[in-house]
Design an enzyme around this catalytic site. Sequence first.
Site, short mmCIF file in Angstrom:
data_model
loop_
_atom_site.label_atom_id
_atom_site.label_comp_id
_atom_site.label_asym_id
_atom_site.label_seq_id
_atom_site.Cartn_x
_atom_site.Cartn_y
_atom_site.Cartn_z
N LYS A 1 0.85 -1.20 0.00
CA LYS A 1 0.00 0.00 0.00
C LYS A 1 0.88 1.25 0.00
O LYS A 1 1.91 1.29 0.69
CB LYS A 1 -0.89 -0.05 1.25
CG LYS A 1 -1.91 1.08 1.35
CD LYS A 1 -2.77 0.86 2.60
CE LYS A 1 -3.83 1.95 2.77
NZ LYS A 1 -4.63 1.76 3.99
N SER B 1 -9.61 1.71 3.15
CA SER B 1 -8.79 2.47 2.24
C SER B 1 -7.77 1.62 1.47
O SER B 1 -7.20 2.10 0.50
CB SER B 1 -8.05 3.56 3.02
OG SER B 1 -7.17 2.97 3.95
N SER C 1 -9.55 -0.74 7.35
CA SER C 1 -9.05 -0.62 5.97
C SER C 1 -8.34 -1.84 5.39
O SER C 1 -8.05 -1.85 4.20
CB SER C 1 -8.11 0.57 5.87
OG SER C 1 -8.88 1.72 5.76
N1 GLN Z 1 -12.94 4.08 6.89
C1 GLN Z 1 -12.22 4.48 8.04
C2 GLN Z 1 -11.80 5.92 7.91
O1 GLN Z 1 -12.12 6.52 6.95
C3 GLN Z 1 -11.04 3.58 8.26
C4 GLN Z 1 -9.91 3.87 7.38
C5 GLN Z 1 -8.68 3.06 7.72
O2 GLN Z 1 -8.75 2.03 8.37
N2 GLN Z 1 -7.55 3.57 7.29
O3 GLN Z 1 -11.17 6.47 8.75
#
Ligand code: GLN
Length: 487
Positions: A79, A154, A178
């Site tokens: 990532k 994400s 994420s």
């Molecule tokens: N969807 C969550 C957020 O927007 C988690 C994102 C993540 O785990 N990086 O913060």
Amino acid sequence: MTISGSTATELLARLESGESSSVEVTRTFLNAIDRQDETIGAFLFVNSDAALEQARAVDEKRAAGKSVGSLGGLPVAVKDVLCMRDTPTTCGSKILDGFRPPYDSTVVERLRAADAVIIGKTNMDEFAMGSSTENSAYKVTRNPWNTDHTPGGSSGGSAACVAAGMAPLSIGTDTGGSIRQPAAFCGVVGMKPTYGRVSRYGLIAYASSLDQAGPLANDVTGAAALLQAIAGHDARDSTSVNRPVPDYLCGLDQPLEGLKIGIAKEHFVAGLDPEVESTIREALGVYKSLGAEVIDVTLPHSKYAVATYYLIAASEASSNLARYDGVHYGHRAESFTNMVDMYCTTRSEGFGEEVKRRIMLGVFALSEGYSDQYYVKALQVRRLIRQDFDRAFADVDVILAPVAPTPAFKIGELVNDPLAMYLTDIYTISGNLAGIPCLSIPAGFSDAKLPIGMQLYGPAFSEDRLLRAARMFERVAGLSTLSSRLS
Ligand code: GLN
């Protein structure tokens, strides 16, 4: 089975027996990226030349009879939130456009030490803020099962590339779901380890008390092998825990005797799609047929999890993102009148809407006179959420839960309604607030032929148990992956 339809374990066996070389395997995946990534959009950067060079070096080592690392020549996608020396690292943001870190994150360093071939950097929501990968400043990633749908986020790029057979393994990060939610949406396995199990050194910070890197793979064994390579203490991350790393592969295939599975009524509430609910209930039936005992538990503070998470994450983000000032990294505005104007213009141009929204929320939650009511209060509730889990784990070994309320939603469906998007994180964020390990594994399909995942939560540092519990299910009820169907 073709190379790109194989599991990491099958590929490793091929590499070890000499049936395929790492160059051949790497080339196959690079070709798959060439063929498919224009449509899927999983990669922000494909590391073709360096990957082939790394593969060649592993092949030479093997040919010379030297010892080869545990991922000996297997491609891994990373990532774009993880720093990699001299390689573009954008975190999905325009503000880091052109940034090439002068060092490797510990995760990347450990992958190299395990002789993994780093095939590319994957797309993500800007600064990991989002649940659909639509917040990337560069492109939208599509779900390989149905390209009208999001891959989740994400770490959408990391999940989509494994699902589509463009990499056998990938690294994601999970601050509020994420890794697990994109894994569920794309029909792959994903694990968020215990906070402190994997070093955050060189992981571009979103919410430092929640961020954790972890593996995605097309089966449980692949996820275990990848976690093995990246887990462990690192003196460069003060929150990394100095505790021995168990052998995650040894005993993985042995079913857990007398497994006690917790089911929390708070996880089966209004908003949960009936197809997701019935998939989880069926999975529970599979475990029962394997001799597991099902016990009701309660997590009474779960209802505060979304609010608590979005206060803590935004507050920490507003502080972490203060460093992007146009001086140290990446983008700087071209025209400005003075220094303060340079900061403002750089940040206005460089950050996307969602990131600006979080910074504003976070700055407010931390502001003088309000921080006790918001940030500090959220920390107190966080403790209660952790205590709920501690109590539940006094009676059960793992908790089985949904990963997301629905299968993958459509591109464009929620992106203009931030609150609705935040609410989709309802089943994943408690794991980050409590700091405990949790894993997502494919459990079924919706009528529309989209994957549905199920989640297993365990006490801190019970990754080995979670992996074994997941493998137990996979052995008898495991679903074939998209990449193996495509091949
Ligand atoms: N969807 C969550 C957020 O927007 C988690 C994102 C993540 O785990 N990086 O913060």
